[in-house]
Design a protein around this motif. Sequence first.
Motif, PDB file in Angstrom:
ATOM      1  N   UNK A 199      37.280  26.214  18.676  1.00  0.00           N
ATOM      2  CA  UNK A 199      35.961  26.229  18.063  1.00  0.00           C
ATOM      3  C   UNK A 199      35.056  25.146  18.619  1.00  0.00           C
ATOM      4  N   UNK A 200      33.775  25.455  18.736  1.00  0.00           N
ATOM      5  CA  UNK A 200      32.759  24.500  19.187  1.00  0.00           C
ATOM      6  C   UNK A 200      31.793  24.221  18.037  1.00  0.00           C
ATOM      7  N   UNK A 201      30.833  23.322  18.290  1.00  0.00           N
ATOM      8  CA  UNK A 201      29.926  22.907  17.227  1.00  0.00           C
ATOM      9  C   UNK A 201      28.547  22.619  17.809  1.00  0.00           C
ATOM     10  N   UNK A 202      27.705  23.619  17.813  1.00  0.00           N
ATOM     11  CA  UNK A 202      26.313  23.514  18.276  1.00  0.00           C
ATOM     12  C   UNK A 202      26.181  22.933  19.681  1.00  0.00           C
ATOM     13  N   UNK A 203      26.766  23.603  20.699  1.00  0.00           N
ATOM     14  CA  UNK A 203      26.500  23.162  22.074  1.00  0.00           C
ATOM     15  C   UNK A 203      25.025  23.365  22.409  1.00  0.00           C
ATOM     16  N   UNK A 204      24.383  22.312  22.941  1.00  0.00           N
ATOM     17  CA  UNK A 204      22.930  22.364  23.148  1.00  0.00           C
ATOM     18  C   UNK A 204      22.533  22.412  24.622  1.00  0.00           C
ATOM     19  N   UNK A 205      23.425  21.955  25.505  1.00  0.00           N
ATOM     20  CA  UNK A 205      23.113  22.006  26.930  1.00  0.00           C
ATOM     21  C   UNK A 205      24.418  22.007  27.718  1.00  0.00           C
ATOM     22  N   UNK A 206      24.346  22.541  28.943  1.00  0.00           N
ATOM     23  CA  UNK A 206      25.488  22.552  29.856  1.00  0.00           C
ATOM     24  C   UNK A 206      24.994  22.176  31.240  1.00  0.00           C
ATOM     25  N   UNK A 207      25.886  21.534  32.036  1.00  0.00           N
ATOM     26  CA  UNK A 207      25.493  21.110  33.373  1.00  0.00           C
ATOM     27  C   UNK A 207      26.746  20.962  34.224  1.00  0.00           C
ATOM     28  N   UNK A 208      26.711  21.453  35.456  1.00  0.00           N
ATOM     29  CA  UNK A 208      27.847  21.327  36.357  1.00  0.00           C
ATOM     30  C   UNK A 208      27.931  19.896  36.876  1.00  0.00           C
ATOM     31  N   UNK A 209      29.093  19.255  36.701  1.00  0.00           N
ATOM     32  CA  UNK A 209      29.312  17.922  37.243  1.00  0.00           C
ATOM     33  C   UNK A 209      29.514  18.055  38.746  1.00  0.00           C
ATOM     34  N   UNK A 210      28.674  17.405  39.562  1.00  0.00           N
ATOM     35  CA  UNK A 210      28.723  17.593  41.018  1.00  0.00           C
ATOM     36  C   UNK A 210      30.113  17.339  41.593  1.00  0.00           C
ATOM     37  N   UNK A 211      30.508  18.199  42.548  1.00  0.00           N
ATOM     38  CA  UNK A 211      31.784  18.038  43.218  1.00  0.00           C
ATOM     39  C   UNK A 211      32.981  18.482  42.413  1.00  0.00           C
ATOM     40  N   UNK A 212      32.758  19.140  41.281  1.00  0.00           N
ATOM     41  CA  UNK A 212      33.854  19.592  40.421  1.00  0.00           C
ATOM     42  C   UNK A 212      33.648  21.045  40.020  1.00  0.00           C
ATOM     43  N   UNK A 213      34.640  21.562  39.328  1.00  0.00           N
ATOM     44  CA  UNK A 213      34.518  22.876  38.703  1.00  0.00           C
ATOM     45  C   UNK A 213      34.411  22.719  37.191  1.00  0.00           C
ATOM     46  N   UNK A 268      24.333  10.411  19.283  1.00  0.00           N
ATOM     47  CA  UNK A 268      23.698  10.966  18.089  1.00  0.00           C
ATOM     48  C   UNK A 268      22.936  12.227  18.463  1.00  0.00           C
ATOM     49  N   UNK A 269      23.606  13.352  18.326  1.00  0.00           N
ATOM     50  CA  UNK A 269      23.016  14.663  18.567  1.00  0.00           C
ATOM     51  C   UNK A 269      22.544  14.828  20.010  1.00  0.00           C
ATOM     52  N   UNK A 270      23.428  14.674  20.990  1.00  0.00           N
ATOM     53  CA  UNK A 270      23.022  14.861  22.390  1.00  0.00           C
ATOM     54  C   UNK A 270      22.517  16.265  22.627  1.00  0.00           C
ATOM     55  N   UNK A 271      21.374  16.388  23.328  1.00  0.00           N
ATOM     56  CA  UNK A 271      20.693  17.680  23.404  1.00  0.00           C
ATOM     57  C   UNK A 271      20.215  18.074  24.791  1.00  0.00           C
ATOM     58  N   UNK A 272      20.342  17.188  25.782  1.00  0.00           N
ATOM     59  CA  UNK A 272      19.891  17.513  27.125  1.00  0.00           C
ATOM     60  C   UNK A 272      20.686  16.744  28.154  1.00  0.00           C
ATOM     61  N   UNK A 273      20.893  17.351  29.346  1.00  0.00           N
ATOM     62  CA  UNK A 273      21.709  16.743  30.392  1.00  0.00           C
ATOM     63  C   UNK A 273      20.996  16.807  31.742  1.00  0.00           C
ATOM     64  N   UNK A 274      21.286  15.802  32.599  1.00  0.00           N
ATOM     65  CA  UNK A 274      20.819  15.791  33.985  1.00  0.00           C
ATOM     66  C   UNK A 274      21.776  14.891  34.766  1.00  0.00           C
ATOM     67  N   UNK A 275      21.721  14.974  36.092  1.00  0.00           N
ATOM     68  CA  UNK A 275      22.605  14.136  36.903  1.00  0.00           C
ATOM     69  C   UNK A 275      21.962  13.797  38.237  1.00  0.00           C
ATOM     70  N   UNK A 276      22.344  12.622  38.759  1.00  0.00           N
ATOM     71  CA  UNK A 276      21.971  12.232  40.117  1.00  0.00           C
ATOM     72  C   UNK A 276      23.184  12.247  41.028  1.00  0.00           C
ATOM     73  N   UNK A 277      24.315  12.730  40.527  1.00  0.00           N
ATOM     74  CA  UNK A 277      25.553  12.760  41.288  1.00  0.00           C
ATOM     75  C   UNK A 277      26.470  11.600  40.980  1.00  0.00           C
ATOM     76  N   UNK A 278      25.886  10.475  40.574  1.00  0.00           N
ATOM     77  CA  UNK A 278      26.687   9.293  40.239  1.00  0.00           C
ATOM     78  C   UNK A 278      26.801   9.094  38.731  1.00  0.00           C
ATOM     79  N   UNK A 279      25.803   9.565  38.024  1.00  0.00           N
ATOM     80  CA  UNK A 279      25.770   9.414  36.566  1.00  0.00           C
ATOM     81  C   UNK A 279      25.398  10.752  35.922  1.00  0.00           C
ATOM     82  N   UNK A 280      25.934  10.961  34.744  1.00  0.00           N
ATOM     83  CA  UNK A 280      25.452  12.038  33.887  1.00  0.00           C
ATOM     84  C   UNK A 280      24.491  11.408  32.890  1.00  0.00           C
ATOM     85  N   UNK A 281      23.255  11.886  32.862  1.00  0.00           N
ATOM     86  CA  UNK A 281      22.261  11.370  31.926  1.00  0.00           C
ATOM     87  C   UNK A 281      22.197  12.282  30.702  1.00  0.00           C
ATOM     88  N   UNK A 282      22.037  11.681  29.539  1.00  0.00           N
ATOM     89  CA  UNK A 282      22.088  12.412  28.275  1.00  0.00           C
ATOM     90  C   UNK A 282      20.852  12.104  27.440  1.00  0.00           C
TER      91      UNK A 282
END
Length: 668
Positions: A315-329, A373-387
């Motif tokens: 079970x999940x709980x209100x997934x709000x965003x998804x993003x592929x982590x660079x260099x991974x599956x 606290x209620x993470x709702x958006x994601x982005x990345x520069x390849x070195x960091x995942x921003x939330x």
Amino acid sequence: MIAKRAWAGMTLGAAALLASLVYSSLAQPRAQAQEEMKPSLEGGLGWINVGGPIHMDDLRGKIVLLDFWTYCCINCHHILPDLARLEAKYPDELVVIGVHTAKFPAERETENIRKKVAEFRIKHPVVNDANQVIWNRFGVQSWPTLVLLDATGKYVGYVSGEGNYDVLDKVIGKLAEKHKKAGELSDAKLVFQPESDRPSGGPLLYPGKVLADTPGNRLFVADTGHNRIVVLDLEGKAIATYGTGEEGLSDGKYGEAKFNRPQGMALVGETLYVADTENHAIRAIDLTTKSVKTVAGNGEQSNRREGGGPGTATGLNSPWDVLLIPGTDTLAVAMAGPHQIWKYDIKTEEVSVWAGNGRENIADGPVQSAEFAQPSGLATDGKYLFVADSEVSGVRSIGLAGDNKDKVDRIAGVGLFGFGDVDGIGKEVRLQHCLGLAYADGKLYIADTYNNKIKVSDPKTKSVQTFVGAVKPGLSDTPPRFDEPGGLSVGGKILYVADTNNHRIRAIDLATKEVTTLALAGLEAPKLKPRKPSFANPTEATLPLAKLKPGKSLKVSITLPIPEGFKLGPEAPVVYLAETPGAEDALKGEVTTSGGRIEPAKSEFSLDLPLTEELEVGKTLTLKLSVGALVCKQGGSEGLCIPKSYVWTVPVEFAEDGEETVTISPAK
């Protein structure tokens, strides 16, 4: 659960509340003794889903459940299905009143609340308690809190947090039995005028997120309010839509699948992964076969905060965003409900907790002990995942490699009640419930949602500056104005914006800051299957024979009998259904299957009902006309409305000397 000055877990747990009899199943007033409590809804600044204010005296004979909430609060979202279940189980005994008491300044505006009431499909009345008058009267201390009043208007008790359906069901059921035996229940059926029932009109409805695919010349839009995913080209021309528009969880071909308020998306090859927020699931759209399948979640909200397991078995709980982590599956998942970041392994199809201990706050450090606290958006520069960490109005980072791997830091954010609109560096910065991020060319763009701005950050220096927009909401390109933008994506040199409350996609030239509104072509709102209207407890009458001249239609003139002291509800349409018993094919069109609507509502109106063929002199048929309207009290409680239904059966004969129109004008 949001406490006014601190965050807490599930206080007043259900087990403790069930320890004794009905009245002590709920906690008692904190602010004052029960005998001193004088329940009242006075002090609100505006009412939604009703024609005007409602007073407690007008609710005598009904059990009343007050839902103290604020629209930023994910826990408040989670209890809405419970409230809907209670309303459905006790349709004649229970009235739910939403008391919206704001956390953020933007949430104090009635029009902003109105939009969220429509977006979240709330059907019951909501009062804007912007000045916390009702909140303080009942001694409320946290969001969400549910206060129960019995059918005589007396205070029963309260419960806070999520997961209290069983407690409330037990107490309401016992109260209903008690009041029924005492003859204290009112049999008057109350109906309200939900904002969500109004036709949307536009091709998009509260779009939450957007994703640009420059190589493929595609723009993916989470058309959240319409429960679908839209594919456009980068100029705004429609390519495809996924989802019927109906709320639900079902896989299949693009025209069969159903979503429930989808948000963030990630493109991996020709598979588009979707955070299907209200379904508590991650969906995968195969863009080649144009089919949808569920890869994680099972449609049920889970309170899990550790471990993981097979995707569709977990079970999940209100997934709000998804993003592929660079260099991974691996997909990173912003799991807003448990205040964590999860991972979904595309190859093994397993999900697991990655970052955050589940406590709703802001704390940096190793991923195991960090707090979000209620993470709702994601982005990345390849070195960091921003939330985008919305409830602390912050921007966080998680290291993906090197010495910073699996360590949480922050660019901005100081706490649950540290918000505003201040540019600067690090701890100087103040945002207001930011929901979206996008990264390009060394810059991090922030959807500062409740400030109606797009801001830009240098993640290395932790500086944050206004890029475009102004605090005052609006819809204009020059000067740039937005209304609670929720999603960002960079395609080439263009920043695309899901301008949620404006129901638009905006495009910002990153070099010039020029803003344009994307002109959509070939996209329409989903055409949902029409439903046959129902007419509760109708007043039925058979009228004398009506002689009509032959023609290609039946013309009917109607005057509704509005009860004395009431007026026609100004916001709800008059609905009707025309039938010809024994000659089902006599009328053509949808008037016999899904009926029609008179908007704006009128107490006197005419219908022109088309016939499949012109009937000759001497022919007869029976017209059965069902009409439903909402009538509201005149005077103090104009928000209190009741449905009135009428079914008129009229025998009709076609004659040369007949009238042009059937007239229905019964006595009141």
